[in-house]
Write a protein that holds these residues in place. Sequence first.
Motif, PDB file in Angstrom:
ATOM      1  N   UNK A  82       5.232  -4.700 -11.558  1.00 35.64           N
ATOM      2  CA  UNK A  82       3.788  -4.460 -10.980  1.00 35.64           C
ATOM      3  C   UNK A  82       3.433  -3.019 -11.244  1.00 35.64           C
ATOM      4  N   UNK A  83       4.060  -2.228 -11.925  1.00 33.03           N
ATOM      5  CA  UNK A  83       3.726  -0.769 -11.995  1.00 33.03           C
ATOM      6  C   UNK A  83       3.579  -0.185 -10.707  1.00 33.03           C
ATOM      7  N   UNK A  84       4.420  -0.971  -9.497  1.00 26.01           N
ATOM      8  CA  UNK A  84       4.355   0.014  -8.281  1.00 26.01           C
ATOM      9  C   UNK A  84       5.612   0.709  -8.163  1.00 26.01           C
ATOM     10  N   UNK A 132      10.076 -11.536  -6.074  1.00 26.91           N
ATOM     11  CA  UNK A 132       8.651 -12.111  -6.507  1.00 26.91           C
ATOM     12  C   UNK A 132       7.871 -12.582  -5.184  1.00 26.91           C
ATOM     13  N   UNK A 133       8.321 -13.451  -4.030  1.00 25.55           N
ATOM     14  CA  UNK A 133       7.717 -13.804  -2.973  1.00 25.55           C
ATOM     15  C   UNK A 133       7.307 -12.658  -1.982  1.00 25.55           C
ATOM     16  N   UNK A 134       7.598 -11.671  -2.231  1.00 24.07           N
ATOM     17  CA  UNK A 134       7.405 -10.532  -1.379  1.00 24.07           C
ATOM     18  C   UNK A 134       6.629  -9.232  -1.863  1.00 24.07           C
ATOM     19  N   UNK A 135       6.538  -9.425  -3.252  1.00 24.26           N
ATOM     20  CA  UNK A 135       5.644  -8.122  -3.968  1.00 24.26           C
ATOM     21  C   UNK A 135       4.221  -8.332  -3.712  1.00 24.26           C
ATOM     22  N   UNK A 136       3.589  -9.582  -3.313  1.00 22.42           N
ATOM     23  CA  UNK A 136       2.266 -10.007  -3.085  1.00 22.42           C
ATOM     24  C   UNK A 136       2.150 -10.849  -1.541  1.00 22.42           C
ATOM     25  N   UNK A 137       1.176 -10.846  -1.086  1.00 23.59           N
ATOM     26  CA  UNK A 137       1.013 -11.801   0.150  1.00 23.59           C
ATOM     27  C   UNK A 137       0.341 -12.996  -0.646  1.00 23.59           C
ATOM     28  N   UNK A 138       1.497 -14.214  -0.891  1.00 26.39           N
ATOM     29  CA  UNK A 138       0.859 -15.266  -1.721  1.00 26.39           C
ATOM     30  C   UNK A 138       0.602 -16.331  -0.276  1.00 26.39           C
ATOM     31  N   UNK A 153       1.090  -8.235 -12.450  1.00 29.87           N
ATOM     32  CA  UNK A 153       0.680  -6.899 -12.870  1.00 29.87           C
ATOM     33  C   UNK A 153      -0.855  -6.686 -12.533  1.00 29.87           C
ATOM     34  N   UNK A 154      -1.739  -7.754 -12.879  1.00 29.85           N
ATOM     35  CA  UNK A 154      -2.918  -7.618 -12.744  1.00 29.85           C
ATOM     36  C   UNK A 154      -3.372  -7.380 -11.187  1.00 29.85           C
ATOM     37  N   UNK A 155      -2.573  -7.960 -10.200  1.00 26.98           N
ATOM     38  CA  UNK A 155      -2.955  -7.532  -8.732  1.00 26.98           C
ATOM     39  C   UNK A 155      -2.846  -6.293  -8.508  1.00 26.98           C
ATOM     40  N   UNK A 156      -1.832  -5.581  -9.125  1.00 26.24           N
ATOM     41  CA  UNK A 156      -1.473  -4.072  -8.731  1.00 26.24           C
ATOM     42  C   UNK A 156      -2.397  -2.981  -9.691  1.00 26.24           C
ATOM     43  N   UNK A 157      -3.300  -3.838 -10.307  1.00 24.90           N
ATOM     44  CA  UNK A 157      -4.338  -2.853 -11.193  1.00 24.90           C
ATOM     45  C   UNK A 157      -5.184  -1.932 -10.265  1.00 24.90           C
ATOM     46  N   UNK A 158      -4.786  -0.671 -10.386  1.00 25.82           N
ATOM     47  CA  UNK A 158      -5.410   0.373  -9.559  1.00 25.82           C
ATOM     48  C   UNK A 158      -6.836   0.443  -9.359  1.00 25.82           C
ATOM     49  N   UNK A 159      -7.450  -0.155 -10.182  1.00 25.94           N
ATOM     50  CA  UNK A 159      -8.979  -0.284 -10.160  1.00 25.94           C
ATOM     51  C   UNK A 159      -9.354  -1.348  -9.013  1.00 25.94           C
ATOM     52  N   UNK A 160      -8.496  -2.368  -8.898  1.00 28.25           N
ATOM     53  CA  UNK A 160      -8.767  -3.523  -7.916  1.00 28.25           C
ATOM     54  C   UNK A 160      -8.379  -2.936  -6.609  1.00 28.25           C
ATOM     55  N   UNK A 161      -9.083  -3.471  -5.444  1.00 28.51           N
ATOM     56  CA  UNK A 161      -8.670  -3.196  -4.162  1.00 28.51           C
ATOM     57  C   UNK A 161      -7.375  -3.952  -3.659  1.00 28.51           C
ATOM     58  N   UNK A 186       0.845  -1.172  -0.001  1.00 30.52           N
ATOM     59  CA  UNK A 186       0.206  -0.056   0.062  1.00 30.52           C
ATOM     60  C   UNK A 186       0.800   1.140  -0.126  1.00 30.52           C
ATOM     61  N   UNK A 187       2.040   1.082   0.006  1.00 30.55           N
ATOM     62  CA  UNK A 187       2.946   2.233   0.003  1.00 30.55           C
ATOM     63  C   UNK A 187       4.414   1.842  -0.895  1.00 30.55           C
ATOM     64  N   UNK A 188       5.176   2.909  -1.369  1.00 37.42           N
ATOM     65  CA  UNK A 188       6.251   2.764  -1.924  1.00 37.42           C
ATOM     66  C   UNK A 188       7.280   1.812  -1.477  1.00 37.42           C
ATOM     67  N   UNK A 189       7.913   0.982  -1.980  1.00 37.69           N
ATOM     68  CA  UNK A 189       8.967   0.024  -1.205  1.00 37.69           C
ATOM     69  C   UNK A 189      10.398   0.625  -1.075  1.00 37.69           C
ATOM     70  N   UNK A 190      10.913   0.360   0.090  1.00 38.57           N
ATOM     71  CA  UNK A 190      12.186   1.116   0.397  1.00 38.57           C
ATOM     72  C   UNK A 190      12.923  -0.144   0.908  1.00 38.57           C
TER      73      UNK A 190
END
Length: 207
Positions: free
Chosen positions: A52-54, A144-150, A179-187, A23-27
Amino acid sequence: MDAAEITGLFTRADGQFLCARWGRPIVPVVFGVEDATLQTVKGAIEAVVTLANHKMAETDPELGANLMVFFFRDWAELLEVPNLDRLVEGLGPLVARLQAARANQYRVFRFDEANAIRAAFVFVRMDDALAEVDAETLALSQAVQVILLWSETAFTDRSALAVAGEQTILRPEIGALIRAAYDPVLPAVATDPTHALRLAARMGDVQ
């Protein structure tokens, strides 16, 4: 990749469907590696974040760095890291559990008020198996394993990576799913399995 396969990648051991993104930029900050490997790890994280276009940032206003990656030889080394027990609740029992399981990696996530990912801690114990993996492959796998909560078992049976010639790459369908999971239209967070249908529909657009 159909909705059923996507559902499996985000279904927890307790049967709950949970898909969460940052939910925020990654540092990122990386510990325990030489400069050359440091650049490899940060480069892999940046590549996946870009996919991810993040966004990434120089600093997190709350934590300074919000993605901490540790490489080490023995789990006990984590107990010697100053103030890590303040950042990772129950660090002592966790280390004991991971030692007993002879685990070679583990990830801890923290979440914001909306339950999007706020921070993550990646622990990689360089045992004999991981020591044989080249730095680029290991770094890409962790990114890859940290970009989403798999799900805990998302990549147990099949890796998120594939070999193309002499190069290890991200499987195209996993890249499309990220990429789909980071679609801004999706929650940023979804607990309803029907979210997998929405992801599958968008994967067709981005593949």
